[in-house]
Design a protein around this motif. Structure first.
Motif, short mmCIF file in Angstrom:
data_model
loop_
_atom_site.label_atom_id
_atom_site.label_comp_id
_atom_site.label_asym_id
_atom_site.label_seq_id
_atom_site.Cartn_x
_atom_site.Cartn_y
_atom_site.Cartn_z
N ARG A 1 0.82 -1.21 0.00
CA ARG A 1 0.00 0.00 0.00
C ARG A 1 0.86 1.27 0.00
O ARG A 1 0.42 2.32 -0.46
CB ARG A 1 -0.87 -0.04 1.25
N TYR A 2 2.07 1.15 0.53
CA TYR A 2 2.92 2.34 0.63
C TYR A 2 4.12 2.27 -0.31
O TYR A 2 5.14 2.92 -0.10
CB TYR A 2 3.35 2.54 2.09
N ARG A 3 3.98 1.43 -1.34
CA ARG A 3 4.94 1.38 -2.44
C ARG A 3 4.23 1.79 -3.72
O ARG A 3 3.01 1.83 -3.76
CB ARG A 3 5.43 -0.06 -2.67
N ARG A 4 4.98 2.03 -4.77
CA ARG A 4 4.35 2.22 -6.06
C ARG A 4 3.87 0.88 -6.60
O ARG A 4 4.38 -0.17 -6.23
CB ARG A 4 5.31 2.87 -7.05
N ALA A 5 2.88 0.93 -7.48
CA ALA A 5 2.25 -0.31 -7.97
C ALA A 5 3.26 -1.16 -8.73
O ALA A 5 3.31 -2.38 -8.56
CB ALA A 5 1.06 0.03 -8.85
N GLN A 6 4.08 -0.52 -9.56
CA GLN A 6 5.12 -1.26 -10.27
C GLN A 6 6.47 -0.90 -9.67
O GLN A 6 6.79 0.27 -9.50
CB GLN A 6 5.12 -0.87 -11.75
N ILE A 7 7.25 -1.93 -9.36
CA ILE A 7 8.55 -1.72 -8.72
C ILE A 7 9.65 -2.03 -9.71
O ILE A 7 9.81 -3.18 -10.13
CB ILE A 7 8.72 -2.66 -7.50
N SER A 8 10.44 -1.04 -10.09
CA SER A 8 11.64 -1.32 -10.88
C SER A 8 12.68 -1.95 -9.97
O SER A 8 12.93 -1.47 -8.86
CB SER A 8 12.20 -0.01 -11.46
N GLN A 9 13.32 -3.01 -10.46
CA GLN A 9 14.34 -3.68 -9.63
C GLN A 9 15.69 -2.97 -9.69
O GLN A 9 16.69 -3.46 -9.15
CB GLN A 9 14.49 -5.15 -10.04
N THR A 10 15.74 -1.80 -10.36
CA THR A 10 16.98 -1.03 -10.36
C THR A 10 16.81 0.34 -9.71
O THR A 10 17.78 1.10 -9.63
CB THR A 10 17.50 -0.82 -11.79
N PHE A 11 15.61 0.68 -9.24
CA PHE A 11 15.40 2.03 -8.69
C PHE A 11 14.37 1.98 -7.56
O PHE A 11 13.28 2.51 -7.69
CB PHE A 11 14.96 2.98 -9.81
N HIS A 12 14.77 1.33 -6.47
CA HIS A 12 13.89 1.31 -5.29
C HIS A 12 13.76 2.69 -4.66
O HIS A 12 12.79 2.96 -3.96
CB HIS A 12 14.42 0.29 -4.29
N GLY A 13 14.73 3.56 -4.91
CA GLY A 13 14.62 4.94 -4.41
C GLY A 13 13.31 5.58 -4.84
O GLY A 13 12.62 6.20 -4.04
N ARG A 14 12.98 5.36 -6.08
CA ARG A 14 11.76 5.95 -6.63
C ARG A 14 10.52 5.18 -6.22
O ARG A 14 9.49 5.78 -5.87
CB ARG A 14 11.87 5.96 -8.16
#
Lengths: 283, 283, 283
Positions: free
Chosen positions: B122-135
């Motif tokens: 719920r507190y992450r973005r819906a799609q997670i890039s595996q190279t940019f967890h910062g975003r």
């Protein structure tokens, strides 16, 4: 609406560097007009007068801001010439800067509601330096847009904004050809081959810029290979951690584009790749 | 409480550099979630993937911010691997970033009220890039914390966060041994020998990191000497102005640590000192 | 007055660079005192301890900010010595920093309403590092000014602030002599010959710093020439676009000063010009 939601954001993207006070001057003028604006630096380190790099950097970032954000862009080799100063409105933000193609990649994937020439003297500074339209034309226009001035008050419509050629992306059966689009701070090599989206174990290739209409292709990532700088790299990975430190790999980067990288190192240096070099994806 | 006091601050510390739009993307996402947040850059020029330098820089700065500040740190060589994304709460600020030791020096001097893994989708973005967890993971978590979401809603507790070894500080009668911890923009050489506090004409040595429990020592600063790079420097000074321009000196720096400096020059260049080199204080 | 107009701005100009947390520490302290302040970086890339460059950069930017802005300047080679920490009030902003001449160019064109020494311990931090007055004296003073504390509460009046010699500008019939004042990020060479103002086709020369009282001169820009680095450049232009790419030209820059530039290149590199080199304008 609550006050919080009324606070407009203005982002700044320039090639001014950080050692002079040019950026500061623009910020002073904007805060004088829109005292409540939130100013967010995207970068001031675009290579001097590099319009293509500007178009790319803006393309990677505008989508993460609220849709009422104003994006101010001043990379302007033609300042003082006949090139027009413009503003454009899209469903995903407004854009202010020179009409030299810096908005090309945004406009290729966003419907443009309006483009106007910043001709209304009411929304410019009284004296215009012919070497710094960023301060005297663009910053005031961005600030006025942020305060809610309708875009059409800034000047007459423009029907033919300048556009750069879109990055190369040619899709044939089993082969996709593209170019190196950008090399980032870490030496990651971003290519024009995108947007790549994982679906189960398949990689789907969508057009990099929605309106290019390139055909969709799909392939098994572990059976694909990437040819660049005379070298073949096996497989398309999801993350750096899938190879050893110092290993070279192809992967889907955070922008959705195919990237060539080195884990804990610089892929660009290792392979000698530069912007514009050809890259091929095969499967 | 007045509105002013409600304005949350989020600081940013990364190794992203300033030329790409990675920092801008994180800011856009945070302002979309916490439109009223105050964003303050600490630095984006950490040496690529240098976790120890990150721990040091954060240690020097968090104490100067209000205690409800959220410190976002993205120096993340293990992005996409099994390393956990975490948030930690202390009486002197909350911290969000990778579980790789970047918070070690803060945690060594602050009691940690809670550490959680950022697992709640719920507190992450819906799609997670595996190279940019910062975003996609860290920036959303920092913004949600700033809006007042309780830390335990972000995910399950972590009992064993990764910690770096603390910098060396060995105290013997008449001798303190430490290392070079950091070299700053001016070439000042910051050592692990601290915190040094003046009491009358005596220098009191407190542990550099409160929980190390190193014994306290005191000595007359003018009778002490510092040995580094095979050279002996007489006395510990209070300020650069106590020597001539071009002179090398030891002094108590603004972080409370012993520093080796050159007035109006670079102590690091003059003495050829680097991070990790041994430094000895004798009296 | 609306709340928006009450939001004070504090600008920051230092030689701290962006890799350490020194700027972050000052911002934390200021936001702790003045949580509603708007912080705007002018630059942190002043050449180390270069007081003249600081005076120039500040002179180019303060005029674009609202008149209640507080300008914090920390370029301070004499930190820890007897040099005074000061604040100054003008109709065009307040200024906080070391008494070493950094405000000279502003004070040369603005009437100074008050100058005080920052001696009141109430508006300093409890512990003062003798190597970082920016954090412990200047930042708190700037923040307190921004919250509305009257300047005279900060300390006693100073009647003799340190001033740098003003840049050279000698006007004779048909000849103006000056120096190179600054070289910017693009390699544009800014001279002390200014302010130049177009009136119809004539260029009017006003004193660069209003209170120098230099005589006014006027001339036809197309009949003038500029001599620098042993070379004669014909004409004074309005904009880069009046010459071909790669062409060298003299023009009136965005600060109103005579500049020597190369279109789409570096005038400083092309002509080998440096700060302090003589420049002559003839007509």
């Amino acid at each position: 609406m609550s006050r919080m939601n009324d606070t407009p954001i203005i982002t700044l993207t320039t090639d001014f560097g950080l050692a002079d006070a040019y950026v500061g001057a623009m910020k002073g003028i904007m805060l004088d007009i829109a005292s409540d604006a939130r100013l967010v630096d995207v970068t001031h380190q675009i290579a001097s007068q590099d319009v293509q790099e500007t178009a790319y950097v803006l393309y990677t970032v505008y989508r993460f801001f609220p849709s009422d954000t104003v994006h101010l862009v001043v990379v302007d080799p033609g300042v003082g010439s006949a090139r027009r100063p413009i503003a454009a409105r899209t469903p995903c933000g407004s854009f202010v800067g020179p009409d030299n193609g810096v908005f090309s990649y945004v406009m290729a994937e966003q419907p443009v509601g309006a483009v106007v020439e910043l001709a209304n003297p009411r929304y410019r500074r009284a004296q215009i330096s012919q070497t710094f339209h960023g301060r005297d034309i663009f910053a005031p226009a961005a600030a006025h847009l942020a305060t809610g001035i309708p875009i059409h008050q800034l000047g007459p419509s423009v029907s033919d904004p300048v556009t750069l050629p879109l990055p190369r992306l040619r899709v044939s059966p089993g082969i996709v050809n593209g170019d190196v689009l950008h090399i980032d701070h870490f030496g990651n090599v971003v290519t024009s081959i995108g947007r790549l989206v994982w679906e189960a174990e398949m990689l789907m290739l969508e057009p990099a810029f929605r309106r290019t209409g390139a055909p969709q292709a799909s392939f098994r990532a572990d059976e694909a290979s990437v040819i660049a700088a005379g070298r073949e790299i096996q497989g398309v990975h999801r993350t750096y951690a899938e190879v050893e430190p110092g290993g070279t790999l192809a992967l889907v980067g955070s922008t959705g584009h195919l990237e060539i990288a080195m884990r804990e190192g610089s892929g660009a240096t290792a392979l000698g790749l530069q912007v514009g070099d050809p890259v091929e994806l095969r499967w």
